[in-house]
Design a protein around this motif. Structure first.
Motif, mmCIF file in Angstrom:
data_model
loop_
_atom_site.group_PDB
_atom_site.id
_atom_site.type_symbol
_atom_site.label_atom_id
_atom_site.label_comp_id
_atom_site.label_asym_id
_atom_site.label_seq_id
_atom_site.Cartn_x
_atom_site.Cartn_y
_atom_site.Cartn_z
ATOM 1 N N MET A 118 0.865 -1.135 0.152
ATOM 2 C CA MET A 118 0.010 -0.022 0.027
ATOM 3 C C MET A 118 0.748 1.173 0.028
ATOM 4 O O MET A 118 1.862 1.374 0.916
ATOM 5 N N LYS A 119 0.667 2.176 -0.966
ATOM 6 C CA LYS A 119 1.580 3.402 -1.130
ATOM 7 C C LYS A 119 0.759 4.399 -0.733
ATOM 8 O O LYS A 119 -0.328 4.748 -1.256
ATOM 9 N N PHE A 120 1.211 5.382 0.007
ATOM 10 C CA PHE A 120 0.479 6.763 0.229
ATOM 11 C C PHE A 120 1.489 7.762 -0.081
ATOM 12 O O PHE A 120 2.719 8.068 0.220
ATOM 13 N N ARG A 143 12.039 12.577 -8.665
ATOM 14 C CA ARG A 143 10.853 12.980 -8.339
ATOM 15 C C ARG A 143 9.808 11.883 -8.659
ATOM 16 O O ARG A 143 9.626 11.532 -9.730
ATOM 17 N N GLY A 144 8.796 11.794 -7.548
ATOM 18 C CA GLY A 144 7.685 11.016 -7.810
ATOM 19 C C GLY A 144 8.182 9.457 -7.663
ATOM 20 O O GLY A 144 7.506 8.494 -7.927
ATOM 21 N N GLY A 145 9.366 9.326 -7.151
ATOM 22 C CA GLY A 145 9.961 7.760 -7.356
ATOM 23 C C GLY A 145 9.260 6.883 -6.207
ATOM 24 O O GLY A 145 9.548 5.805 -6.313
ATOM 25 N N SER A 146 8.432 7.440 -5.297
ATOM 26 C CA SER A 146 7.762 6.410 -4.382
ATOM 27 C C SER A 146 6.970 5.391 -5.007
ATOM 28 O O SER A 146 6.843 4.431 -4.381
ATOM 29 N N ASP A 147 6.455 5.905 -5.953
ATOM 30 C CA ASP A 147 5.415 4.973 -6.811
ATOM 31 C C ASP A 147 6.227 3.839 -7.221
ATOM 32 O O ASP A 147 5.753 2.657 -7.154
ATOM 33 N N THR A 148 7.524 4.259 -7.841
ATOM 34 C CA THR A 148 8.349 2.919 -8.218
ATOM 35 C C THR A 148 8.861 2.113 -7.143
ATOM 36 O O THR A 148 9.150 1.143 -7.500
#
Ligand code: ASP
Ligand code: MG
Length: 420
Positions: A6-8, A151-156
């Motif tokens: 689960m990613k927030f 940037r935005g790397g948490s999705d990955t």
């Protein structure tokens, strides 16, 4: 135990009450029998603030220290999320990238995953921990330094964990409730999709539908990680959001799934370049070295075909790139000309264009999509400046002032407001 990731994202953990709200969603999945790996972003605005501090301190900063500072935003959220879960009697602990360890390359601020060994986290699950809260966006280089993924790397990060731990699904909680047929701010008829294929999402993500980092979709496609995009601000259940999945999971889809746009494009034309072997490479090599992201390319036909008998043949070469890279592109071309690598009469720049694309895996097996698209644009008297196609996408460049109109017209023409 079945396992979920689960990613927030930043807005979903923007303050303590939102972290609590997110933790409740985690607790619910634990209660249903899942082990959960939670990936967190920094609280919204935090990463920008940290980047700002680095830039103010050292304009030509050492990228290793940039990463040391910028990765810290996620550490705070990971600790707070673990504490919040503990307060709810959910056995949880936080993990920074180096503790897992999340092994990456040493390209600071643009690191890529090398490996995510499962042993440490698996051992904690075996001890009775139900949740591993992992700081997104960061890793560890083989030199032992903290890295970040861009940037935005948490999705990955989330997708990489789902692949490494063979998760049943990777749920990406964000501030929108799914993927839409187009931007609802532009077309009020935009409809939320229940499912979308990886390849379609990849086209939409790279075309500016900013919900998921493009790399995360690439990784999900490669490892067949089922990704779900859903809102952390709503009550959610198993059917919420949009599932990004293999096309085999989608029974019947429409020919076109979505209309994407990219507002800030520019069109550049090199007028009268020589038509000879090596010209394209002499143009696009320097552009790539200058860091220009060239997108569409059109080479006009020349009057005479190149051959030994017609060494003087000429053509025009047109390409598009983001508008903020025009200065760099011009300089790269002028430098290449001064160095005698290319020759052209003029470089014509149009910075008032936007790109509109229709995307759909159904295009592979249906003819007539291009004709219908061009007809819809013609009916609105919108002139097309450049066209490019791929197997599942048709893109056009048009005057930026018609962008909204074009998106609406195409959404109507392909009846995207209707379910298949
Ligand atoms: N906090 C990082 C960023 O804003 C990573 C992320 O949230 O995905 O880029
Ligand atoms: Mg994001």
């Amino acid at each position: 135990m079945p396992l979920l990731v689960m990613k927030f994202g930043g807005t979903s953990v923007a303050d303590l009450s939102r972290i609590k709200n997110a933790a409740e969603k985690v607790k619910r999945e634990v209660a249903r029998g899942y082990d959960v790996i939670v990936i967190v972003s920094a609280m919204s605005g935090k990463t920008n603030e940290l980047v700002g501090w680095v830039e103010q301190t050292s304009p030509l900063y050492d990228a290793r220290e940039y990463d040391a500072v910028v990765a810290s935003g996620e550490n705070v959220t990971a600790g707070l999320m673990a504490l919040t879960l503990q307060e709810m009697d959910v056995p949880a602990r936080s993990w920074q990238g180096w503790q897992v360890p999340i092994n990456t390359t040493s390209q600071h601020a643009a690191a890529r995953f090398m490996s995510i060994p499962r042993d440490n986290i698996d051992a904690k699950f075996a001890e009775g921990f139900k949740v591993a809260v992992v700081a997104g966006f960061q890793g560890l280089s083989h030199e032992g330094r903290v890295t970040t993924l861009g940037r935005g790397g948490s999705d990955t990060t989330a997708v990489a964990f789902a692949a490494a731990f063979a998760a049943e699904r990777c749920d990406i909680y964000t501030d929108v409730d799914g993927i839409y047929t187009t931007d609802p701010r532009i077309s009020p008829k935009a409809r939320k999709l229940d499912k979308i294929a990886f390849e379609e999402m990849l086209e939409l993500a790279s075309l500016g539908a900013k919900v998921l980092q493009t790399r995360s979709v690439e990784l999900a496609m490669r490892y067949k990680v089922r990704l779900r995009v859903l809102s952390s601000f709503e009550d959610t259940d198993d059917n919420s959001g949009t599932l990004v999945c293999d096309e085999d999971e989608i029974m019947e889809s429409k020919v076109v799934s979505g209309v994407a746009y990219s507002r800030d494009e520019a069109k550049l034309t090199l007028v009268t370049v020589e038509d000879r072997p090596g010209v394209a490479s002499a143009i696009f090599g320097p552009l790539s070295e200058a860091g220009v992201n060239v997108d569409m390319i059109v080479q006009n036909i020349s009057e005479k075909d190149y051959d030994e008998a017609h060494p003087g043949a000429v053509t025009d070469m047109t390409f598009s790139c983001p508008v903020n890279q025009v200065a760099r592109a011009k300089k790269a071309m002028e430098d290449a000309r001064s160095a005698g690598k290319i020759n052209y009469e003029d470089l014509v720049v149009d910075t008032d264009v936007a790109k509109i694309s229709v995307v759909g895996i159904g295009m592979r097996s249906h003819a007539g999509v291009a004709a219908r698209m061009f007809e819809a644009l013609a009916a609105e008297n919108i002139n097309i400046k450049v066209i490019s196609t791929s197997e599942i996408k048709i893109s056009v460049l048009i005057d930026r002032k018609y962008m909204e109109l074009a998106v609406q017209a195409l959404h109507d023409a392909f009846e995207l407001e209707k379910v298949a």
